[in-house]
Design an enzyme around this catalytic site. Structure first.
Site, mmCIF file in Angstrom:
data_model
loop_
_atom_site.group_PDB
_atom_site.id
_atom_site.type_symbol
_atom_site.label_atom_id
_atom_site.label_comp_id
_atom_site.label_asym_id
_atom_site.label_seq_id
_atom_site.Cartn_x
_atom_site.Cartn_y
_atom_site.Cartn_z
ATOM 1 N N HIS A 271 37.372 55.743 34.042
ATOM 2 C CA HIS A 271 37.136 54.851 35.303
ATOM 3 C C HIS A 271 37.118 55.649 36.389
ATOM 4 O O HIS A 271 38.409 56.098 36.978
ATOM 5 C CB HIS A 271 38.332 54.081 35.187
ATOM 6 C CG HIS A 271 38.200 52.827 36.112
ATOM 7 N ND1 HIS A 271 37.896 51.444 35.844
ATOM 8 C CD2 HIS A 271 38.805 53.061 37.581
ATOM 9 C CE1 HIS A 271 38.086 50.798 37.185
ATOM 10 N NE2 HIS A 271 38.449 51.578 38.192
ATOM 11 N N CYS B 293 40.383 49.797 45.821
ATOM 12 C CA CYS B 293 41.626 49.016 45.614
ATOM 13 C C CYS B 293 42.278 48.650 46.824
ATOM 14 O O CYS B 293 42.684 49.665 47.569
ATOM 15 C CB CYS B 293 42.563 49.875 44.519
ATOM 16 S SG CYS B 293 44.210 48.987 44.226
ATOM 17 N N ASN C 287 33.802 52.605 43.158
ATOM 18 C CA ASN C 287 33.677 53.219 41.764
ATOM 19 C C ASN C 287 32.484 54.024 41.697
ATOM 20 O O ASN C 287 31.408 53.780 42.508
ATOM 21 C CB ASN C 287 33.491 52.120 40.660
ATOM 22 C CG ASN C 287 34.628 51.221 40.624
ATOM 23 O OD1 ASN C 287 35.122 50.496 41.542
ATOM 24 N ND2 ASN C 287 35.623 51.482 39.738
ATOM 25 N N HIS D 139 36.535 56.521 40.449
ATOM 26 C CA HIS D 139 35.999 56.134 41.937
ATOM 27 C C HIS D 139 35.418 57.451 42.535
ATOM 28 O O HIS D 139 35.869 58.429 42.209
ATOM 29 C CB HIS D 139 37.485 55.613 42.580
ATOM 30 C CG HIS D 139 37.673 54.365 42.236
ATOM 31 N ND1 HIS D 139 37.327 53.013 43.041
ATOM 32 C CD2 HIS D 139 38.315 53.662 41.057
ATOM 33 C CE1 HIS D 139 37.814 51.946 42.287
ATOM 34 N NE2 HIS D 139 38.302 52.326 41.186
ATOM 35 N N ARG E 141 34.541 42.606 39.680
ATOM 36 C CA ARG E 141 36.014 42.510 39.873
ATOM 37 C C ARG E 141 36.356 43.863 40.899
ATOM 38 O O ARG E 141 37.106 43.751 41.795
ATOM 39 C CB ARG E 141 36.740 42.671 38.408
ATOM 40 C CG ARG E 141 38.152 42.403 38.443
ATOM 41 C CD ARG E 141 39.123 43.638 38.960
ATOM 42 N NE ARG E 141 38.768 44.794 38.261
ATOM 43 C CZ ARG E 141 39.437 45.878 38.524
ATOM 44 N NH1 ARG E 141 39.972 46.154 39.547
ATOM 45 N NH2 ARG E 141 39.074 46.916 37.835
ATOM 46 N N ASP E 142 36.243 45.202 40.452
ATOM 47 C CA ASP E 142 36.950 46.273 41.026
ATOM 48 C C ASP E 142 35.901 46.350 42.299
ATOM 49 O O ASP E 142 36.420 46.783 43.383
ATOM 50 C CB ASP E 142 36.772 47.522 40.273
ATOM 51 C CG ASP E 142 37.855 48.530 40.604
ATOM 52 O OD1 ASP E 142 38.421 48.404 41.818
ATOM 53 O OD2 ASP E 142 37.828 49.430 40.049
HETATM 54 P P1 HMG Z 1 55.104 38.905 42.519
HETATM 55 O O1 HMG Z 1 55.074 38.389 43.911
HETATM 56 O O2 HMG Z 1 56.241 39.884 42.243
HETATM 57 O O3 HMG Z 1 55.151 37.821 41.514
HETATM 58 O O4 HMG Z 1 53.739 39.526 42.213
HETATM 59 P P2 HMG Z 1 56.542 37.078 41.014
HETATM 60 O O5 HMG Z 1 56.309 37.429 39.510
HETATM 61 O O6 HMG Z 1 57.719 37.249 41.590
HETATM 62 O O7 HMG Z 1 55.851 35.651 41.350
HETATM 63 C C1 HMG Z 1 55.985 35.103 42.506
HETATM 64 C C2 HMG Z 1 55.138 33.679 42.429
HETATM 65 O O8 HMG Z 1 53.707 34.044 42.251
HETATM 66 C C3 HMG Z 1 55.482 32.624 41.359
HETATM 67 O O9 HMG Z 1 55.077 31.437 42.093
HETATM 68 C C4 HMG Z 1 54.429 32.814 40.242
HETATM 69 O O10 HMG Z 1 54.288 31.725 39.610
HETATM 70 C C5 HMG Z 1 53.315 33.425 41.028
HETATM 71 P P3 HMG Z 1 56.300 30.441 42.710
HETATM 72 O O11 HMG Z 1 57.451 30.182 41.322
HETATM 73 O O12 HMG Z 1 57.272 31.334 43.619
HETATM 74 O O13 HMG Z 1 55.458 29.409 43.212
HETATM 75 N N1 HMG Z 1 52.393 34.269 40.432
HETATM 76 C C6 HMG Z 1 51.188 33.942 40.303
HETATM 77 N N2 HMG Z 1 50.243 33.114 40.536
HETATM 78 C C7 HMG Z 1 49.172 33.056 40.169
HETATM 79 N N3 HMG Z 1 48.491 34.004 39.025
HETATM 80 C C8 HMG Z 1 49.634 35.053 38.843
HETATM 81 C C9 HMG Z 1 50.774 35.159 39.274
HETATM 82 N N4 HMG Z 1 51.857 35.724 39.039
HETATM 83 C C10 HMG Z 1 52.790 35.144 39.710
HETATM 84 N N5 HMG Z 1 49.000 36.091 38.017
HETATM 85 C C11 HMG Z 1 52.035 40.289 40.833
HETATM 86 C C12 HMG Z 1 53.382 40.371 41.164
HETATM 87 C C13 HMG Z 1 51.771 41.290 39.678
HETATM 88 C C14 HMG Z 1 51.751 38.845 40.428
HETATM 89 C C15 HMG Z 1 51.303 40.840 42.069
HETATM 90 O O14 HMG Z 1 51.848 42.030 42.439
HETATM 91 C C16 HMG Z 1 49.615 40.905 41.774
HETATM 92 O O15 HMG Z 1 48.958 39.953 41.741
HETATM 93 N N6 HMG Z 1 49.199 42.172 41.711
HETATM 94 C C17 HMG Z 1 47.787 42.447 41.819
HETATM 95 C C18 HMG Z 1 47.239 43.460 42.686
HETATM 96 C C19 HMG Z 1 45.923 43.592 42.252
HETATM 97 O O16 HMG Z 1 45.201 42.787 41.746
HETATM 98 N N7 HMG Z 1 45.509 45.029 42.427
HETATM 99 C C20 HMG Z 1 44.028 45.375 42.142
HETATM 100 C C21 HMG Z 1 43.790 45.544 40.887
HETATM 101 S S1 HMG Z 1 44.326 47.143 40.073
HETATM 102 C C22 HMG Z 1 43.047 48.257 40.245
HETATM 103 O O17 HMG Z 1 42.120 47.646 41.232
HETATM 104 C C23 HMG Z 1 43.114 49.412 39.597
HETATM 105 C C24 HMG Z 1 42.052 49.680 38.255
HETATM 106 O O18 HMG Z 1 40.710 49.257 38.882
HETATM 107 C C25 HMG Z 1 41.936 50.863 37.666
HETATM 108 C C26 HMG Z 1 42.088 52.199 38.922
HETATM 109 O O19 HMG Z 1 41.150 52.140 39.438
HETATM 110 O O20 HMG Z 1 42.847 52.905 38.516
HETATM 111 C C27 HMG Z 1 42.107 48.463 37.398
HETATM 112 MG MG MG Z 2 39.475 50.786 39.922
#
Ligand code: HMG
Ligand code: MG
Length: 308
Positions: free
Chosen positions: A217, A250, A259, A219, A24-25
């Site tokens: 966690h 990320c 990581n 990096h 994933r990450d």
């Molecule tokens: P948004 O554009 O604000 O979503 O994104 P929305 O709620 O306004 O919805 C817009 C459209 O997207 C809608 O469709 C929803 O159904 C659809 P429409 O009605 O327009 O046809 N939608 C989805 N479709 C599929 N799957 C979903 C989903 N949600 C909404 N889950 C959102 C907001 C949170 C969804 C977006 O910002 C997002 O997906 N962000 C994820 C970013 C990400 O994955 N970042 C990396 C992971 S975090 C990380 O790596 C840190 C970590 O490792 C820890 C660390 O290191 O600190 C964990």
């Molecule tokens: Mg991370």
């Protein structure tokens, strides 16, 4: 294959759970799409190396992280042995619907400790992110799922710099209050140093969130991940996130690199005689294979030292 000499040290746990985040990450940051069959084989090899907790993918918006748009297809290709935990990242109810449809039993919610990262990573604000998480966690728990909570940018934010410790604790404690069984403290951009890690763990303790609920966690951007991990172990933390081969980063955090590499972690834990159940040789061979698939060398120092 070479192994570190075993010399135990006082004040450390006997056993550590490695929470593997490579699929994933690790992969979320790769711009060239990796074939779903390669992802499935990567996970199978990680399990064969003895890892029992593997974060497999994310049910986030596919446009935000195109690499993981194949989440459902990937899970469909996997047959997970009994006893294996395979959590997935879920940000909201739409993600939960998709995860439930794919038969997921464990999810991880990911919160930001800063306004800037809440905006960039979740299109939200520090407060509003909870409007997304609350119903998601409540429904997940009602469905019998277990929910991990991440807090990102615990030790520094690329746009704002220092992050107030009480702001991090407030976000984390709120996730625990909502029912997260475990909190993973994310050093998203790899800037933490050991004093900060100890201070954050102590601050959570003072707020009623003990080390039994904490995971770390890191990096490894600034090469501090192992020193920070050892600090957390000495403070009583026994769950450590890491990524095979040191893959990762990320896409929404400027300057985030991979990581802590699982092999680098394992070299240290093996040397200290801390049990993990993971086979270093099999892991190195998995990361060497994965590096070939990605067409670039592994970032792990241990893989570099032992491979070939
Ligand atoms: P948004 O554009 O604000 O979503 O994104 P929305 O709620 O306004 O919805 C817009 C459209 O997207 C809608 O469709 C929803 O159904 C659809 P429409 O009605 O327009 O046809 N939608 C989805 N479709 C599929 N799957 C979903 C989903 N949600 C909404 N889950 C959102 C907001 C949170 C969804 C977006 O910002 C997002 O997906 N962000 C994820 C970013 C990400 O994955 N970042 C990396 C992971 S975090 C990380 O790596 C840190 C970590 O490792 C820890 C660390 O290191 O600190 C964990
Ligand atoms: Mg991370």
């Amino acid at each position: 294959m070479r192994e570190p000499q075993l010399v135990k040290a006082d004040g450390l746990p006997d056993r550590v759970t490695i929470y593997e985040v490579g699929p994933r990450d690790g992969l979320q940051n790769e711009s060239a799409i990796v074939d779903v069959a390669v992802k499935a084989e990567f996970i199978r090899r990680l399990l064969d190396a003895g890892l029992t907790t593997v974060e497999t993918t994310s049910f986030v918006h596919p446009k935000w992280v195109p690499q993981l748009a194949d989440a459902a297809e990937l899970l469909d290709q996997l047959e997970l042995p009994a006893g294996v935990r395979a959590p997935v990242l879920v940000p909201n109810e739409r993600g939960l619907d998709r995860a439930l449809a794919a038969g997921v039993r464990e999810i991880a919610i990911f919160a930001s400790a800063t306004e800037t990262f809440a905006a960039k990573n979740l299109n939200s604000t520090l407060d509003d992110q909870f409007a997304m998480f609350t119903p998601t966690i409540q429904r997940a728990l009602a469905e019998g799922l277990s929910v991990r909570g991440y807090v990102s940018m615990c030790y520094g934010d690329p746009w704002k710099g220092d992050v107030p410790i009480d702001q991090v604790v407030k976000v984390g404690a709120r996730l625990v209050d909502l029912g997260c069984h475990e909190l993973s403290l994310g050093d998203t951009i790899g800037v933490a140093t050991p004093g900060q890690v100890g201070a954050l763990i102590a601050a959570f303790g003072a707020a009623g969130v003990g080390v039994d609920k904490l995971a770390v966690h890191f990096h490894d951007t600034y090469g501090q991940a192992l020193a920070n991990t050892l600090t957390a172990l000495r403070d009583g933390v026994t769950t450590v996130d890491s990524s095979a081969g040191g893959l990762g980063g990320c896409p929404y955090a400027e300057s985030a690199t991979g990581n802590l590499a699982t092999e680098d972690l394992l070299w240290q834990l093996n040397g200290l005689g801390i049990e993990t159940g993971v086979d270093l040789e099999k892991l190195v061979s998995t990361s060497t294979w994965m590096a070939e698939q990605l067409g670039k060398p592994s970032a792990s120092r241990v893989v570099q030292a032992l491979a070939g």
